[in-house]
Design a protein around this motif. Sequence first.
Motif, PDB file in Angstrom:
ATOM      1  N   ALA A   1       0.863  -1.148   0.122  1.00 45.72           N
ATOM      2  CA  ALA A   1      -0.025   0.015  -0.109  1.00 45.72           C
ATOM      3  C   ALA A   1       1.028   1.392   0.034  1.00 45.72           C
ATOM      4  CB  ALA A   1      -1.061   0.154   1.121  1.00 45.72           C
ATOM      5  N   PRO A   2       1.806   1.485   0.776  1.00 42.85           N
ATOM      6  CA  PRO A   2       2.655   2.675   0.740  1.00 42.85           C
ATOM      7  C   PRO A   2       3.384   2.901  -0.720  1.00 42.85           C
ATOM      8  CG  PRO A   2       3.194   1.264   2.837  1.00 42.85           C
ATOM      9  CD  PRO A   2       2.431   0.496   1.901  1.00 42.85           C
ATOM     10  N   ALA A   3       3.614   1.853  -1.287  1.00 43.48           N
ATOM     11  CA  ALA A   3       4.315   1.803  -2.724  1.00 43.48           C
ATOM     12  C   ALA A   3       3.112   2.334  -3.537  1.00 43.48           C
ATOM     13  CB  ALA A   3       4.811   0.419  -3.239  1.00 43.48           C
ATOM     14  N   TYR A   4       2.080   1.901  -3.473  1.00 48.22           N
ATOM     15  CA  TYR A   4       0.845   2.088  -4.236  1.00 48.22           C
ATOM     16  C   TYR A   4       0.629   3.889  -4.431  1.00 48.22           C
ATOM     17  CZ  TYR A   4      -3.049  -0.238  -6.788  1.00 48.22           C
ATOM     18  OH  TYR A   4      -3.569  -0.884  -7.829  1.00 48.22           O
ATOM     19  N   ALA A   5       0.905   4.299  -3.042  1.00 49.11           N
ATOM     20  CA  ALA A   5       0.253   5.728  -2.710  1.00 49.11           C
ATOM     21  C   ALA A   5       1.492   6.379  -3.439  1.00 49.11           C
ATOM     22  CB  ALA A   5       0.301   6.024  -1.409  1.00 49.11           C
ATOM     23  N   VAL A   6       2.565   6.147  -3.425  1.00 47.36           N
ATOM     24  CA  VAL A   6       3.999   6.896  -3.721  1.00 47.36           C
ATOM     25  C   VAL A   6       3.766   7.112  -5.371  1.00 47.36           C
ATOM     26  CG1 VAL A   6       6.373   6.989  -4.126  1.00 47.36           C
ATOM     27  CG2 VAL A   6       5.288   6.747  -1.856  1.00 47.36           C
ATOM     28  N   PHE A   7       3.454   5.868  -5.905  1.00 52.95           N
ATOM     29  CA  PHE A   7       3.511   5.748  -7.368  1.00 52.95           C
ATOM     30  C   PHE A   7       2.443   6.441  -7.942  1.00 52.95           C
ATOM     31  CE2 PHE A   7       6.343   1.787  -6.918  1.00 52.95           C
ATOM     32  CZ  PHE A   7       7.240   2.276  -7.807  1.00 52.95           C
ATOM     33  N   ALA A   8       1.228   6.387  -7.291  1.00 53.62           N
ATOM     34  CA  ALA A   8       0.089   7.228  -7.902  1.00 53.62           C
ATOM     35  C   ALA A   8       0.283   8.705  -7.773  1.00 53.62           C
ATOM     36  CB  ALA A   8      -1.130   6.823  -6.895  1.00 53.62           C
ATOM     37  N   LYS A   9       1.004   9.217  -6.613  1.00 51.84           N
ATOM     38  CA  LYS A   9       1.047  10.588  -6.392  1.00 51.84           C
ATOM     39  C   LYS A   9       2.036  11.070  -7.328  1.00 51.84           C
ATOM     40  CE  LYS A   9       1.156  12.435  -2.448  1.00 51.84           C
ATOM     41  NZ  LYS A   9       1.218  13.023  -0.984  1.00 51.84           N
ATOM     42  N   TRP A  10       3.223  10.352  -7.690  1.00 45.78           N
ATOM     43  CA  TRP A  10       4.019  10.626  -9.007  1.00 45.78           C
ATOM     44  C   TRP A  10       3.407  10.741 -10.179  1.00 45.78           C
ATOM     45  CZ3 TRP A  10       8.314  13.156  -9.655  1.00 45.78           C
ATOM     46  CH2 TRP A  10       9.111  12.933 -10.843  1.00 45.78           C
ATOM     47  N   GLU A  11       2.490  10.022 -10.420  1.00 48.44           N
ATOM     48  CA  GLU A  11       1.902  10.129 -11.701  1.00 48.44           C
ATOM     49  C   GLU A  11       1.104  11.440 -11.782  1.00 48.44           C
ATOM     50  OE1 GLU A  11       1.849   8.289 -14.636  1.00 48.44           O
ATOM     51  OE2 GLU A  11       3.535   7.128 -13.862  1.00 48.44           O
ATOM     52  N   VAL A  12       0.365  11.576 -10.596  1.00 48.22           N
ATOM     53  CA  VAL A  12      -0.345  12.878 -10.644  1.00 48.22           C
ATOM     54  C   VAL A  12       0.226  14.156 -10.643  1.00 48.22           C
ATOM     55  CG1 VAL A  12      -1.963  14.236  -8.964  1.00 48.22           C
ATOM     56  CG2 VAL A  12      -2.424  11.780  -9.342  1.00 48.22           C
ATOM     57  N   TYR A  13       1.504  14.162  -9.685  1.00 49.74           N
ATOM     58  CA  TYR A  13       2.197  15.315  -9.714  1.00 49.74           C
ATOM     59  C   TYR A  13       2.949  15.782 -11.092  1.00 49.74           C
ATOM     60  CZ  TYR A  13       1.525  16.129  -4.467  1.00 49.74           C
ATOM     61  OH  TYR A  13       1.287  16.229  -3.382  1.00 49.74           O
ATOM     62  N   SER A  14       3.358  14.559 -11.818  1.00 49.67           N
ATOM     63  CA  SER A  14       4.318  14.906 -12.806  1.00 49.67           C
ATOM     64  C   SER A  14       3.527  14.984 -14.144  1.00 49.67           C
ATOM     65  CB  SER A  14       5.267  13.878 -12.976  1.00 49.67           C
ATOM     66  OG  SER A  14       4.721  12.448 -13.329  1.00 49.67           O
ATOM     67  N   ASN A  15       2.302  14.044 -14.401  1.00 49.29           N
ATOM     68  CA  ASN A  15       1.610  14.138 -15.672  1.00 49.29           C
ATOM     69  C   ASN A  15       0.416  14.897 -15.526  1.00 49.29           C
ATOM     70  OD1 ASN A  15       3.537  12.789 -16.559  1.00 49.29           O
ATOM     71  ND2 ASN A  15       2.818  10.698 -15.818  1.00 49.29           N
ATOM     72  N   LEU A  16      -0.193  15.413 -14.585  1.00 47.46           N
ATOM     73  CA  LEU A  16      -1.670  15.986 -14.295  1.00 47.46           C
ATOM     74  C   LEU A  16      -1.428  17.453 -13.978  1.00 47.46           C
ATOM     75  CD1 LEU A  16      -4.673  15.502 -14.806  1.00 47.46           C
ATOM     76  CD2 LEU A  16      -4.832  14.787 -12.440  1.00 47.46           C
ATOM     77  N   VAL A  17      -0.880  17.609 -12.686  1.00 43.23           N
ATOM     78  CA  VAL A  17      -0.826  19.029 -12.367  1.00 43.23           C
ATOM     79  C   VAL A  17      -0.012  19.853 -13.192  1.00 43.23           C
ATOM     80  CG1 VAL A  17       0.351  20.412 -10.501  1.00 43.23           C
ATOM     81  CG2 VAL A  17      -0.872  18.203  -9.869  1.00 43.23           C
ATOM     82  N   GLY A  18      -0.427  20.991 -13.505  1.00 45.13           N
ATOM     83  CA  GLY A  18       0.135  21.947 -14.582  1.00 45.13           C
ATOM     84  C   GLY A  18      -0.453  21.685 -16.171  1.00 45.13           C
TER      85      GLY A  18
END
Length: 693
Positions: A434-451
Amino acid sequence: MRAPAAQRQRGEAARVADSGFSQQLRRYYGWYTGTFLVLVVLLAVGEQFGLSSRAIGHVFLFATIAIYATIGVVSRTADVAEYYVAGRRVPAVFNGMATAADWMSAASFIGLAGTLYFSGFQGLAFVTGWTGGYVLVALLLAPYLRKFGQYTIPDFLGARYEGNIARLVGLAATILASFVYVVAQIYGVGLIASRFVGVEFEIGLFVGLAGILVCSFLGGMRAVTWTQVAQYIILIIAYLAPVVLLSWKVTGVPVPQIAYGTVLQKISEKENQLLSDPVESDVRNQYRYRALAYEQKIADLPTSMDAERHALGERVKQLRIEDASAREVAMAERDMRDLPRTEAEAKVRWEAARLDALDHARAPPRHAEAHPGATPEESQAARRNFLALMFVLMVGTAALPHVLMRYYTTPGVSEARRSVMWSLVFISLLYVTAPAYAVFAKWEVYSNLVGSSIAFLPDWVASWGKVGLVSVEDINGDGLLQLAELTLNTDVIVLATPEIAGLPYVISGLVAAGGLAAALSTADGLLLTISNALSHDLYFKIINPRATTQRRLVISKSQLLLVAAIAAWVASLRPDNILFMVGLAFSIAAASFFPALVLGIFWKRANKWGAVSGMLAGLAITLYYVSKTHPFFHGSMANAWFDIDPISAGVFGVPLGFVVTIVISLITPPPSVEVQALVDFVRYPSLTETPDR
């Protein structure tokens, strides 16, 4: 003293039979796992050849429900021991899998990674609390309850504390904790079905409910056990598959549990950029101004409500004079219709909007920061909440009736101990991921969605927006999505991660099947716990002790249908997020049962009046604290003791339960000699134990 030869022979025959039964189960579930993997591969190939996402979703939903229903039909029984405790012959490994499925509800599958996504380090309280609870189960409860035998937790309370008063209090607490828990599971079923099958939330909810009932209605614990083993296999494959693929995509290492550390470092760098971005700061300030505006409107009630109505009325008139588009006029008229009609309604709605604006105005906590806070006082409050939540989840795990009931199903005490160990092994597969799930999902949102441009957001934003789990607002009007302008519900992270990461839709369907399996497996166990408590502890033990076997099973099944219908109706109201509801169930179970069970096993002096008083006191203070502090009752978290969140209310109920039980037991007569002998019997299992039949 050596056991008689006949007893040893019976024990040896039972062990041989259990060994053959276990091998047969391994063969069956091996074929089942292989067949399911082949189905996933075939759907992936079909997607490449044009199979629609809607068809994939339907196959995953209805094929898995059909599997569970088939197991339920094949496992139907009219035998009381089979219906209540699966004949007490479930091998430790398979009971561990069934317990893991029973345990890993929609909260674990859907909500845990989402909580870790938003709260980072603070969310680890769920991981450590839930896994640590099984240590308490193994050391303090499981083997002793199995030695006691019988069918339910109120059974133990009634026997240990001499009568029906303790049984009735235990029955009420069992129903309350299990009902809150099962509503969350049925809500999760509706959420998954509505998104992946394309039906209305309420329809999806009742489709899933039908699957739940088929599993538990015909075969009771026997059917539920073998269904839960099948559900565990699906849910763990579904949970691991997307994060393994995402880990491979981002890091080149298909072991997310060890690869996510490098991505976490990148997230920390990205957080530095976002926190220092002047545009992000401006957006948060605009939300802060909005919160202040709502605060002023609340202070000016009822004048502000009349002014709002007048302003919207004038706007509608102006739009009509200017011959504005029908869409603009309709939106203005809708805003007028949606205005609060009373001062009380305005206060509740505007306070909720104020709190929402404040949430957007706050900078998100750094993912790897322990106990974050803008001031030392906030950091201390975060630390207290971390410890309180971890304590409640550990103790609640060791007191949940639907989990403890699983250890009645093993052949003996030693199997119950091994079963707890296997439960922890199978559960940890999800919890360390679960911690890995959260980190990978956050990276996708921060790097590909935000902005990115709001006009060209990915399809999943609109898809999940339709079910109310994602929303976007361009508050500064620049056409770009800032982090503060994005709202993600906790429950969406796991379900949407395959789409967020651009993985094939078959992975999304697989995740939906896993989430459905997690919700259905726990709902089965909880509904069975409630119905068994009503039919066995209330009807058979108190109302009609002479009831026939057939009559008892009819009562149990009718109660199952009634409770399921009520729970589905409550879930259709969408009461709260899944994780909070489950956390509340843990607080209720911890405060109600843990002191009475532990003292009942390890302290002979604990008596009826002490246990009853302790259970009532612990439950009462827990419910009082929730009603005193939860925003549902007050619009904001008010009057909190030591800043403890309402989800951890049991932290006050458990110590009070211990103190009240001990004090009242000491000032009232001790339990009878027979009850003290029962404690010795439960505490010291025979070394020559043979499996129960």
